[in-house]
Scaffold this motif. Structure first.
Motif, PDB file in Angstrom:
ATOM      1  N   ASP A  93      25.622  33.461   8.207  1.00  0.00           N
ATOM      2  CA  ASP A  93      26.328  32.549   9.108  1.00  0.00           C
ATOM      3  C   ASP A  93      25.944  31.104   8.867  1.00  0.00           C
ATOM      4  O   ASP A  93      26.459  30.206   9.517  1.00  0.00           O
ATOM      5  CB  ASP A  93      25.983  32.877  10.562  1.00  0.00           C
ATOM      6  CG  ASP A  93      26.429  34.269  10.941  1.00  0.00           C
ATOM      7  OD1 ASP A  93      27.431  34.719  10.375  1.00  0.00           O
ATOM      8  OD2 ASP A  93      25.768  34.889  11.782  1.00  0.00           O
ATOM      9  N   CYS A  94      24.985  30.907   7.981  1.00  0.00           N
ATOM     10  CA  CYS A  94      24.434  29.565   7.807  1.00  0.00           C
ATOM     11  C   CYS A  94      25.350  28.771   6.865  1.00  0.00           C
ATOM     12  O   CYS A  94      26.073  29.327   6.053  1.00  0.00           O
ATOM     13  CB  CYS A  94      23.025  29.670   7.244  1.00  0.00           C
ATOM     14  SG  CYS A  94      22.060  28.177   7.434  1.00  0.00           S
ATOM     15  N   ASP A  95      25.281  27.469   7.022  1.00  0.00           N
ATOM     16  CA  ASP A  95      26.154  26.621   6.204  1.00  0.00           C
ATOM     17  C   ASP A  95      25.629  26.431   4.791  1.00  0.00           C
ATOM     18  O   ASP A  95      26.336  25.904   3.938  1.00  0.00           O
ATOM     19  CB  ASP A  95      26.297  25.247   6.867  1.00  0.00           C
ATOM     20  CG  ASP A  95      27.048  25.359   8.175  1.00  0.00           C
ATOM     21  OD1 ASP A  95      27.914  26.241   8.270  1.00  0.00           O
ATOM     22  OD2 ASP A  95      26.760  24.569   9.089  1.00  0.00           O
ATOM     23  N   CYS A  96      24.397  26.827   4.556  1.00  0.00           N
ATOM     24  CA  CYS A  96      23.793  26.527   3.270  1.00  0.00           C
ATOM     25  C   CYS A  96      24.352  27.424   2.163  1.00  0.00           C
ATOM     26  O   CYS A  96      25.026  28.422   2.418  1.00  0.00           O
ATOM     27  CB  CYS A  96      22.285  26.700   3.364  1.00  0.00           C
ATOM     28  SG  CYS A  96      21.817  28.361   3.805  1.00  0.00           S
ATOM     29  N   GLU A  97      24.036  27.041   0.934  1.00  0.00           N
ATOM     30  CA  GLU A  97      24.539  27.789  -0.217  1.00  0.00           C
ATOM     31  C   GLU A  97      23.831  29.133  -0.347  1.00  0.00           C
ATOM     32  O   GLU A  97      24.442  30.180  -0.439  1.00  0.00           O
ATOM     33  CB  GLU A  97      24.296  26.980  -1.493  1.00  0.00           C
ATOM     34  CG  GLU A  97      25.211  25.783  -1.630  1.00  0.00           C
ATOM     35  CD  GLU A  97      26.572  26.192  -2.176  1.00  0.00           C
ATOM     36  OE1 GLU A  97      26.596  26.789  -3.272  1.00  0.00           O
ATOM     37  OE2 GLU A  97      27.580  25.912  -1.510  1.00  0.00           O
ATOM     38  N   GLN A  98      22.508  29.075  -0.382  1.00  0.00           N
ATOM     39  CA  GLN A  98      21.756  30.305  -0.594  1.00  0.00           C
ATOM     40  C   GLN A  98      20.841  30.591   0.598  1.00  0.00           C
ATOM     41  O   GLN A  98      21.001  31.585   1.281  1.00  0.00           O
ATOM     42  CB  GLN A  98      20.941  30.182  -1.876  1.00  0.00           C
ATOM     43  CG  GLN A  98      20.695  31.515  -2.515  1.00  0.00           C
ATOM     44  CD  GLN A  98      19.815  31.408  -3.734  1.00  0.00           C
ATOM     45  OE1 GLN A  98      19.463  30.300  -4.175  1.00  0.00           O
ATOM     46  NE2 GLN A  98      19.426  32.535  -4.290  1.00  0.00           N
ATOM     47  N   TYR A  99      19.905  29.714   0.821  1.00  0.00           N
ATOM     48  CA  TYR A  99      19.082  29.794   2.025  1.00  0.00           C
ATOM     49  C   TYR A  99      18.526  28.407   2.279  1.00  0.00           C
ATOM     50  O   TYR A  99      18.478  27.573   1.371  1.00  0.00           O
ATOM     51  CB  TYR A  99      17.952  30.824   1.874  1.00  0.00           C
ATOM     52  CG  TYR A  99      17.071  30.625   0.668  1.00  0.00           C
ATOM     53  CD1 TYR A  99      16.009  29.728   0.723  1.00  0.00           C
ATOM     54  CD2 TYR A  99      17.286  31.326  -0.511  1.00  0.00           C
ATOM     55  CE1 TYR A  99      15.195  29.543  -0.386  1.00  0.00           C
ATOM     56  CE2 TYR A  99      16.487  31.148  -1.620  1.00  0.00           C
ATOM     57  CZ  TYR A  99      15.439  30.246  -1.546  1.00  0.00           C
ATOM     58  OH  TYR A  99      14.639  30.059  -2.632  1.00  0.00           O
ATOM     59  N   CYS A 100      18.135  28.169   3.506  1.00  0.00           N
ATOM     60  CA  CYS A 100      17.599  26.856   3.849  1.00  0.00           C
ATOM     61  C   CYS A 100      16.586  27.048   4.967  1.00  0.00           C
ATOM     62  O   CYS A 100      16.346  28.171   5.409  1.00  0.00           O
ATOM     63  CB  CYS A 100      18.713  25.914   4.279  1.00  0.00           C
ATOM     64  SG  CYS A 100      19.496  26.411   5.818  1.00  0.00           S
ATOM     65  N   GLU A 101      16.007  25.965   5.459  1.00  0.00           N
ATOM     66  CA  GLU A 101      14.978  26.131   6.485  1.00  0.00           C
ATOM     67  C   GLU A 101      15.574  26.597   7.810  1.00  0.00           C
ATOM     68  O   GLU A 101      14.859  27.049   8.678  1.00  0.00           O
ATOM     69  CB  GLU A 101      14.142  24.860   6.658  1.00  0.00           C
ATOM     70  CG  GLU A 101      14.834  23.699   7.317  1.00  0.00           C
ATOM     71  CD  GLU A 101      15.559  22.815   6.308  1.00  0.00           C
ATOM     72  OE1 GLU A 101      15.902  21.692   6.655  1.00  0.00           O
ATOM     73  OE2 GLU A 101      15.791  23.265   5.153  1.00  0.00           O
ATOM     74  N   GLN A 102      16.896  26.477   7.960  1.00  0.00           N
ATOM     75  CA  GLN A 102      17.502  26.939   9.206  1.00  0.00           C
ATOM     76  C   GLN A 102      17.739  28.441   9.216  1.00  0.00           C
ATOM     77  O   GLN A 102      18.035  29.021  10.257  1.00  0.00           O
ATOM     78  CB  GLN A 102      18.818  26.210   9.447  1.00  0.00           C
ATOM     79  CG  GLN A 102      18.561  24.907  10.163  1.00  0.00           C
ATOM     80  CD  GLN A 102      19.740  23.976  10.132  1.00  0.00           C
ATOM     81  OE1 GLN A 102      20.811  24.325   9.651  1.00  0.00           O
ATOM     82  NE2 GLN A 102      19.523  22.797  10.653  1.00  0.00           N
ATOM     83  N   CYS A 103      17.659  29.041   8.053  1.00  0.00           N
ATOM     84  CA  CYS A 103      17.903  30.479   8.030  1.00  0.00           C
ATOM     85  C   CYS A 103      16.792  31.221   7.282  1.00  0.00           C
ATOM     86  O   CYS A 103      16.941  32.406   7.012  1.00  0.00           O
ATOM     87  CB  CYS A 103      19.263  30.786   7.412  1.00  0.00           C
ATOM     88  SG  CYS A 103      19.435  30.297   5.715  1.00  0.00           S
ATOM     89  N   SER A 104      15.723  30.549   6.954  1.00  0.00           N
ATOM     90  CA  SER A 104      14.671  31.262   6.230  1.00  0.00           C
ATOM     91  C   SER A 104      13.308  30.613   6.467  1.00  0.00           C
ATOM     92  O   SER A 104      13.210  29.480   6.932  1.00  0.00           O
ATOM     93  CB  SER A 104      14.977  31.274   4.729  1.00  0.00           C
ATOM     94  OG  SER A 104      14.820  29.980   4.203  1.00  0.00           O
TER      95      SER A 104
HETATM   96 ZN   LIG Z   1      20.685  28.419   5.646  1.00  0.00          ZN
END
Ligand SMILES: [Zn+2]
Lengths: 347, 146
Positions: A93-104
């Motif tokens: 659901d995250c806006d990032c491409e792969q992963y970011c600090e908001q989802c990991s």
């Molecule tokens: Zn993310």
């Protein structure tokens, strides 16, 4: 609220009784409800409460005797602090491409054995990135020595250098995301309903083969020669929820119920149900509502402000405003997967 | 994660109109006017009415749901006095689908479904509230601080 006996009258409402609790487990009795519902609670607690677990491992150096995959698997099973899992998005659901600090959460491990003695690498050797203010994703350490789970053992000059990406997920996808190590679920301790056979070998004593559970004292034993009641249904359910470490046991229960509420809310939105009361404003709604409970035992009330912002401004009647009717108002906009309520702005 | 079979690849069989469960052709979507202005993140419709349904007797197919929702929802819908019959099934274990059949004495089956969902939410909310207050009481009694 309802015109039939769904909920009216406190006497018909489901009841909860806590019979034991500590930091790792909670025992409770759910009564005046039905096997279907009780079992749904059990299932959702086990399979759909979001937690954090290592999902990606980038191995830079691995000269240990264990294969990369083997270590990656072990890392995945390490319980990580998930009490503030709401802070993170699901990566999908995250806006990032792969992963970011908001989802990991990123954890790194650097270990090299430089002595003749075997070196043990523990979960406590994992270093969590400093990007999150809370404890989210920290390995759970409960042993007195403060070491955590054993990951691998290294001989002289063997080295382990890797980066782990921990993500939010549910146990339906992989059991490493299970919040519980065990959920006890029991009803009808005297087997009056004959839902189970209690099979025993011919020359054994069934009473010895099938010792009574501790809940047997809580219900009346069957009378001698009592006729079988064909209309009887189970209505008391004994739960024992034991945490795997990442969450408080009561938080697991609350999150489980919450996940069910959100699942239903999503479906209602999908069916085009809107809540007139909710749109009229929070003031007019006087249905039963959740008290200001919080799920994490912290200070955030159950969805009062937290959820509101999590919605990205989707209406001021955010979810927790009236837990009863979560699918109205704010939820409408929020619904982009029931994950939205786990938005990143919880605290 | 292992790749999923994409539904689009499934050949659609024109002759299968009567197949009640797994027909891929969404004949009657449950209400179309849902999507307001939910621009991005158009949530795929997870409930649909299966072919052959009438107002008072309908079968619904839920995607990605199972016994967790199915059994509890069935129970709650059965409590509705307008409902004559309600049952659920998972037609095949390797398809992530759950079907609910609702037949009403009076009123639309869709309304009974909506009411069931809302009522189940109410039950959940009561249990959540009870659990919370009881746990607080227990903590107070036993001097457990968190
Ligand atoms: Zn993310």
């Amino acid at each position: 609220m309802d015109d039939y006996d769904m909920m009216d009258g406190a006497g018909d409402q489901p009841q909860v009784k806590i019979s034991g609790a500590d930091s790792t487990r909670v025992e409770f009795q759910l009564s005046k409800t039905n096997l279907s519902f009780a079992n749904s609670i059990r299932r959702i607690i086990q399979a759909e409460v979001p937690t954090i677990a290592i999902d990606l491992v980038e191995v830079e150096v691995n000269s240990s005797v264990l294969a990369d995959e083997f270590i990656a698997h072990r890392l995945g099973l390490i319980p990580l602090d998930s009490s503030t899992a709401n802070e993170l998005n699901f990566t999908r659901d995250c806006d990032c491409e792969q992963y970011c600090e908001q989802c990991s959460v990123t954890l790194t491990l650097n270990a090299k054995c430089q002595s003749d003695e075997i070196m043990k690498v523990y979960a406590s050797d994992l270093v969590v990135d400093g990007r999150h203010s809370s404890n989210v994703g920290k390995p759970v350490i409960t042993d007195p020595d403060g070491l955590g789970c054993l990951i691998a053992k290294l001989r002289r000059d063997q080295e382990l250098r890797l980066t782990c990406i921990a993500k939010k997920g549910i146990a339906k996808e992989h059991s490493k995301w299970m919040p519980t190590s065990a959920v006890g679920f029991e009803y009808d301790p005297h087997n009056k309903l004959a839902h189970t056979d209690l099979w025993f070998e011919n020359d054994t004593d069934p009473a010895v083969e099938w010792p009574k559970s501790k809940y047997a004292d809580w219900e009346d034993p069957p009378q001698e020669g009592e006729p079988f009641d064909y209309d009887a249904t189970p209505n008391k359910f004994y739960f024992e929820v034991e945490t795997a470490g990442g969450m408080q046991p009561n938080q697991i229960v609350m999150s489980g119920i919450d996940a069910l509420i959100w699942k239903l809310g999503g479906l209602l939105v999908g069916l085009g149900v809107r809540e007139p009361e909710k749109e009229a404003g929070a003031g007019g709604y006087d249905g039963p509502r959740s008290p200001d409970m919080n799920m994490d035992g912290g200070t955030t009330p159950w969805g009062q402000d937290g959820y509101q912002s999590a919605y990205g401004g989707g209406g001021q009647t955010a979810y927790g405003g009236g837990g009863m009717t979560s699918y109205g108002g704010g939820y409408q906009t929020a619904y982009g997967g029931r994950t939205d309520y786990q938005g990143s702005s919880w605290q | 994660m292992p790749g999923r079979t994409t539904k689009e690849d499934t050949p659609q069989d024109a002759q299968m109109e009567d197949a009640p469960t797994s027909a891929q052709v969404g004949e009657a979507q449950v209400e179309d006017e849902i999507e307001e202005d939910q621009e991005e993140e158009v949530e795929p419709q997870r409930v649909r009415i299966l072919p052959g349904s009438t107002d008072t007797a309908a079968s619904f197919e839920f995607i990605d749901e199972g016994h967790t929702l199915g059994n509890a929802l069935r129970y709650v819908i059965m409590k509705n006095p307008d409902v004559e019959f309600c049952a659920y099934s998972i037609p095949h274990p390797s398809e992530p689908k759950m079907n609910i059949r609702i037949q009403t004495y009076d009123g639309h089956a869709v309304d009974a479904l909506k009411k069931g969902l809302a009522d189940l939410q109410d039950v959940c909310d009561v249990v959540a509230e009870k659990f919370w207050t009881k746990r607080e009481e227990y903590n107070a009694e036993h001097g457990i601080a968190r």
